[in-house]
Design an enzyme around this catalytic site. Structure first.
Site, PDB file in Angstrom:
ATOM      1  N   GLU A   1      -1.288  -9.346   3.381  1.00  0.00           N
ATOM      2  CA  GLU A   1      -1.184  -9.934   4.729  1.00  0.00           C
ATOM      3  C   GLU A   1      -2.541 -10.319   5.304  1.00  0.00           C
ATOM      4  O   GLU A   1      -2.638 -11.228   6.127  1.00  0.00           O
ATOM      5  CB  GLU A   1      -0.445  -8.979   5.683  1.00  0.00           C
ATOM      6  CG  GLU A   1      -1.187  -7.713   6.106  1.00  0.00           C
ATOM      7  CD  GLU A   1      -1.045  -6.553   5.118  1.00  0.00           C
ATOM      8  OE1 GLU A   1      -0.732  -6.796   3.953  1.00  0.00           O
ATOM      9  OE2 GLU A   1      -1.289  -5.401   5.539  1.00  0.00           O
TER      10      GLU A   1
ATOM     11  N   HIS B   1      -3.484  -5.292   0.401  1.00  0.00           N
ATOM     12  CA  HIS B   1      -2.801  -5.797   1.607  1.00  0.00           C
ATOM     13  C   HIS B   1      -2.809  -7.329   1.605  1.00  0.00           C
ATOM     14  O   HIS B   1      -3.744  -7.931   2.141  1.00  0.00           O
ATOM     15  CB  HIS B   1      -3.520  -5.288   2.863  1.00  0.00           C
ATOM     16  CG  HIS B   1      -3.349  -3.844   3.100  1.00  0.00           C
ATOM     17  ND1 HIS B   1      -2.437  -3.331   3.990  1.00  0.00           N
ATOM     18  CD2 HIS B   1      -3.961  -2.770   2.531  1.00  0.00           C
ATOM     19  CE1 HIS B   1      -2.493  -2.018   3.976  1.00  0.00           C
ATOM     20  NE2 HIS B   1      -3.413  -1.652   3.103  1.00  0.00           N
TER      21      HIS B   1
ATOM     22  N   CYS C   1       0.843  -1.203   0.000  1.00  0.00           N
ATOM     23  CA  CYS C   1       0.000   0.000   0.000  1.00  0.00           C
ATOM     24  C   CYS C   1       0.880   1.255   0.000  1.00  0.00           C
ATOM     25  O   CYS C   1       1.450   1.576  -1.042  1.00  0.00           O
ATOM     26  CB  CYS C   1      -0.977  -0.057   1.169  1.00  0.00           C
ATOM     27  SG  CYS C   1      -2.478   0.873   0.844  1.00  0.00           S
TER      28      CYS C   1
HETATM   29  N1  LIG Z   1      -3.123   1.571   3.880  1.00  0.00           N
HETATM   30  C1  LIG Z   1      -2.249   2.391   3.345  1.00  0.00           C
HETATM   31  O1  LIG Z   1      -1.045   2.145   3.328  1.00  0.00           O
HETATM   32  C2  LIG Z   1      -2.773   3.684   2.783  1.00  0.00           C
HETATM   33  C3  LIG Z   1      -1.790   4.366   1.885  1.00  0.00           C
HETATM   34  C4  LIG Z   1      -2.147   5.816   1.634  1.00  0.00           C
HETATM   35  N2  LIG Z   1      -2.052   6.568   2.836  1.00  0.00           N
HETATM   36  C5  LIG Z   1      -3.528   5.904   1.014  1.00  0.00           C
HETATM   37  O2  LIG Z   1      -4.453   6.318   1.649  1.00  0.00           O
HETATM   38  O3  LIG Z   1      -3.703   5.542  -0.120  1.00  0.00           O
END
Ligand SMILES: NC(=O)CC[C@H](N)C(=O)O
Length: 295
Positions: A226, A224, A97
């Site tokens: 994970e 994600h 992310c």
């Molecule tokens: N979950 C995250 O890593 C979010 C990444 C970034 N802050 C976004 O909002 O896209």
């Protein structure tokens, strides 16, 4: 592990579990070194030189680097430096992310010489916005504007490492939690410069997986992975990171992409495995001594 909340052990619990699931499946003892991203930054060299030395020592000694998700700009420059270190030194990297978004920013700045490249999360007036707010969200209302939950990623090429790790599937469903995304209008520029966007959403305009084909293992995901990792069913991308960090990636890719069937390993002597079981086509064994890998 290079993050913002490295002092709070629960902050990255699902990441830690996913690393563990993959390490068990690949017979490696996991050693996680926590690197506070702020301590990698130039300002730390002046303000907290001991912490700076320690952070860089840990990063340089790691067999693999993971930059997890995050919000806000504190420590972002340190994460960018960690991605740069991994990219330039052929050290396996998994960016999740925010960890993918900062890898894209780093590539734009260092390789494409777009010095002003940034995410509009950190600089709303960025001259070269390579990560932007998703058009359908509301900038003023943070509640309920995230792209959340399970969404589909379609592989664009089948000979990339991530497609092979997902057993050459045409698509995968993984969970999301973000407001920003790679600027789709800059994608062809990035691809010309060598960064591949190997996974995209159904529209083809939303980037889900990046890879550097020339690197040992440099992968970033907007999703994600994970959250879908389980004991006995490790996340394919975490398997990839651990395998690349312990010199087993080629062998793993051959197995996950179906090039060879799963062999059963026979090891005798004092280091012989105590238990042997089969998971996901991987022979999983637990060793008394355990060779370690550092993330
Ligand atoms: N979950 C995250 O890593 C979010 C990444 C970034 N802050 C976004 O909002 O896209």
């Amino acid at each position: 592990m290079v993050g913002k909340y490295t002092g709070i052990s629960d902050s990255y619990l699902s990441i830690l579990k996913a690393l563990l699931h993959a390490s068990v499946a690949l017979d490696r003892k996991l050693v996680v070194d926590w690197v506070p991203s702020c301590d990698l930054e130039d300002s730390a060299a002046v303000e907290t030189p001991d912490a700076y030395e320690k952070a860089w020592g840990l990063l340089k000694g790691a067999n693999g680097v993971l930059v997890p998700g995050g919000f806000g700009d504190r420590g972002v420059q340190g994460k960018i430096l960690a991605a740069k270190h991994a990219r330039e030194n052929n050290v396996p990297y998994l960016g999740i992310c925010l960890g993918m978004q900062i890898a894209v920013i780093e590539y734009a700045r260092s390789v494409m010489k777009l010095r002003d490249a940034n995410s509009t999360e950190f600089d709303p007036a960025a001259k070269t916005p390579c990560v932007i707010f998703m058009p359908e969200g509301s900038k003023t209302h943070m509640g309920a504007t995230m792209r959340l939950g399970s969404r589909r990623t379609f592989f664009q090429v089948n000979n990339c490492k991530s497609a092979k790790l997902y057993a050459n599937a045409n698509y995968v469903d993984e969970r999301h939690r973000h407001r920003y995304e790679v600027n789709p209008d800059m994608v062809s520029e990035f691809e010309k410069a060598g960064l591949s966007f190997v996974g995209r959403d159904e529209s083809g305009r939303r980037m889900e997986i990046i890879e550097l084909p020339t690197h040992k293992f440099f992968v970033g995901t907007q999703f994600h992975p994970e959250f879908n990792s389980r004991p006995g069913k490790p996340s394919p991308l975490f398997l990839g990171l651990i395998a690349a960090s312990s010199g087993q990636l080629e062998h793993l890719l051959q197995r996950t992409s179906g090039a060879v069937s799963s062999p059963t390993r026979c090891i005798a002597g004092p280091g012989a495995p105590k238990t042997k079981l089969r998971m996901n086509g991987l022979v999983s064994t637990y060793f008394a001594n355990g060779s370690s890998i550092h993330i």
